[in-house]
Design an enzyme around this catalytic site. Structure first.
Site, PDB file in Angstrom:
ATOM      1  N   GLY A 194       0.831  -1.192   0.000  1.00 19.25           N
ATOM      2  CA  GLY A 194       0.000   0.000   0.000  1.00 19.25           C
ATOM      3  C   GLY A 194       0.865   1.240   0.000  1.00 19.25           C
ATOM      4  O   GLY A 194       2.050   1.194   0.340  1.00 19.25           O
ATOM      5  N   GLN A 247       2.835   9.954   1.608  1.00 18.10           N
ATOM      6  CA  GLN A 247       4.138   9.312   1.462  1.00 18.10           C
ATOM      7  C   GLN A 247       4.877   9.770   0.202  1.00 18.10           C
ATOM      8  O   GLN A 247       6.083   9.541   0.097  1.00 18.10           O
ATOM      9  CB  GLN A 247       3.997   7.791   1.468  1.00 18.10           C
ATOM     10  CG  GLN A 247       3.599   7.245   2.826  1.00 18.10           C
ATOM     11  CD  GLN A 247       3.466   5.752   2.782  1.00 18.10           C
ATOM     12  OE1 GLN A 247       2.426   5.212   2.402  1.00 18.10           O
ATOM     13  NE2 GLN A 247       4.539   5.067   3.155  1.00 18.10           N
ATOM     14  N   CYS A 299       6.713  -0.519   6.568  1.00 21.41           N
ATOM     15  CA  CYS A 299       6.216   0.681   5.892  1.00 21.41           C
ATOM     16  C   CYS A 299       7.290   1.158   4.926  1.00 21.41           C
ATOM     17  O   CYS A 299       8.481   1.152   5.259  1.00 21.41           O
ATOM     18  CB  CYS A 299       5.913   1.763   6.932  1.00 21.41           C
ATOM     19  SG  CYS A 299       5.322   3.313   6.248  1.00 21.41           S
ATOM     20  N   LEU A 300       6.859   1.589   3.744  1.00 23.18           N
ATOM     21  CA  LEU A 300       7.814   2.093   2.761  1.00 23.18           C
ATOM     22  C   LEU A 300       8.527   3.353   3.248  1.00 23.18           C
ATOM     23  O   LEU A 300       9.606   3.676   2.747  1.00 23.18           O
ATOM     24  CB  LEU A 300       7.120   2.347   1.426  1.00 23.18           C
ATOM     25  CG  LEU A 300       6.572   1.095   0.738  1.00 23.18           C
ATOM     26  CD1 LEU A 300       5.752   1.471  -0.493  1.00 23.18           C
ATOM     27  CD2 LEU A 300       7.695   0.142   0.382  1.00 23.18           C
ATOM     28  N   HIS A 307      -3.477   0.607   8.005  1.00 23.68           N
ATOM     29  CA  HIS A 307      -2.161   1.256   7.928  1.00 23.68           C
ATOM     30  C   HIS A 307      -2.225   2.491   7.026  1.00 23.68           C
ATOM     31  O   HIS A 307      -1.756   3.573   7.399  1.00 23.68           O
ATOM     32  CB  HIS A 307      -1.143   0.247   7.391  1.00 23.68           C
ATOM     33  CG  HIS A 307       0.245   0.767   7.250  1.00 23.68           C
ATOM     34  ND1 HIS A 307       1.256   0.401   8.101  1.00 23.68           N
ATOM     35  CD2 HIS A 307       0.805   1.628   6.352  1.00 23.68           C
ATOM     36  CE1 HIS A 307       2.382   1.016   7.727  1.00 23.68           C
ATOM     37  NE2 HIS A 307       2.128   1.764   6.658  1.00 23.68           N
ATOM     38  N   GLU A 308      -2.811   2.335   5.838  1.00 23.09           N
ATOM     39  CA  GLU A 308      -2.850   3.460   4.895  1.00 23.09           C
ATOM     40  C   GLU A 308      -3.790   4.568   5.371  1.00 23.09           C
ATOM     41  O   GLU A 308      -3.494   5.751   5.197  1.00 23.09           O
ATOM     42  CB  GLU A 308      -3.233   2.977   3.497  1.00 23.09           C
ATOM     43  CG  GLU A 308      -2.282   1.962   2.893  1.00 23.09           C
ATOM     44  CD  GLU A 308      -0.810   2.345   2.958  1.00 23.09           C
ATOM     45  OE1 GLU A 308      -0.479   3.537   2.871  1.00 23.09           O
ATOM     46  OE2 GLU A 308       0.033   1.425   3.097  1.00 23.09           O
ATOM     47  N   HIS A 311      -1.978   6.676   7.776  1.00 23.55           N
ATOM     48  CA  HIS A 311      -1.120   7.658   7.100  1.00 23.55           C
ATOM     49  C   HIS A 311      -1.902   8.932   6.775  1.00 23.55           C
ATOM     50  O   HIS A 311      -1.383  10.039   6.890  1.00 23.55           O
ATOM     51  CB  HIS A 311      -0.538   7.094   5.801  1.00 23.55           C
ATOM     52  CG  HIS A 311       0.764   6.391   5.959  1.00 23.55           C
ATOM     53  ND1 HIS A 311       1.912   7.007   6.430  1.00 23.55           N
ATOM     54  CD2 HIS A 311       1.110   5.113   5.695  1.00 23.55           C
ATOM     55  CE1 HIS A 311       2.890   6.142   6.450  1.00 23.55           C
ATOM     56  NE2 HIS A 311       2.444   4.978   6.010  1.00 23.55           N
TER      57      HIS A 311
END
Length: 182
Positions: free
Chosen positions: A46, A51, A89-90, A131-132, A135
């Site tokens: 995701g 991000q 996480c990226l 998670h997204e 963000h």
């Protein structure tokens, strides 16, 4: 392809709540494409607009061979919140920690054309949409860790090769962000 640089922990855009999307236009469709291309290149499960430095409530996901996106999401979570799976996480390259999440999630929002969308999932899909959506609220997965794991996470972040790198240069977003681009 329009692969964008992914913002790393420490960049203020990751802690800034995103603004709701108001215009379902060409710029929004470009943002969804940019997010999708960047997520698939990373690769990740995701990716949220903050991000890549865009302060709008948009995320993409790729879970169980299903590619999608959601705009202006709301979440309905199951009461079962005991699941603690490894999560990364990226924006925290190479780091994973056991993160508690609801086992089941229903996310409602819109697609890039303004059509209503509902995503119902368990396991990885439920974890991903939680998670997204976090963000988009300026919440990071490390905020969900217990005190012991958060201490270990902060130590790992300080020791990571990417820690302390200069944030990407701030530039104007090509996406309509109502002045909220960072």
């Amino acid at each position: 392809m329009a692969i964008q640089p992914i913002r790393l922990f420490g960049d203020p855009v990751l802690r800034t709540p995103a603004e709701p999307v108001k215009d379902f236009d060409k710029e929004l469709r470009k943002l969804v494409k940019d997010l999708t291309d960047t997520m698939m290149d990373a690769p990740g499960a995701g990716l949220a607009a903050p991000q890549i430095g865009v302060g709008l409530r948009v995320f993409t996901y790729y879970v169980d061979e299903t590619l999608g996106h959601l705009i202006n999401p709301t979440l309905d979570l199951s009461d079962d919140k005991d699941e603690e799976g490894e999560e990364g996480c990226l924006s925290f390259p190479g780091l994973t920690f056991p993160t508690p999440r609801a086992i089941r999630a229903v996310a409602k929002g819109f697609d890039m054309h303004g059509e209503p969308v509902t995503i119902e999932g368990t396991d990885l899909l439920a974890r991903c949409v939680q998670h997204e959506t976090d963000h988009l609220d300026g919440v990071l997965f490390i905020d969900r860790l217990d005190a012991k794991q958060r201490k270990l996470a902060m130590k790992a972040i300080r020791e990571a090769e990417w820690s302390g790198l200069a944030a990407p240069a701030v530039k104007f977003s090509p996406h309509a962000t109502q002045g909220k681009a960072i």
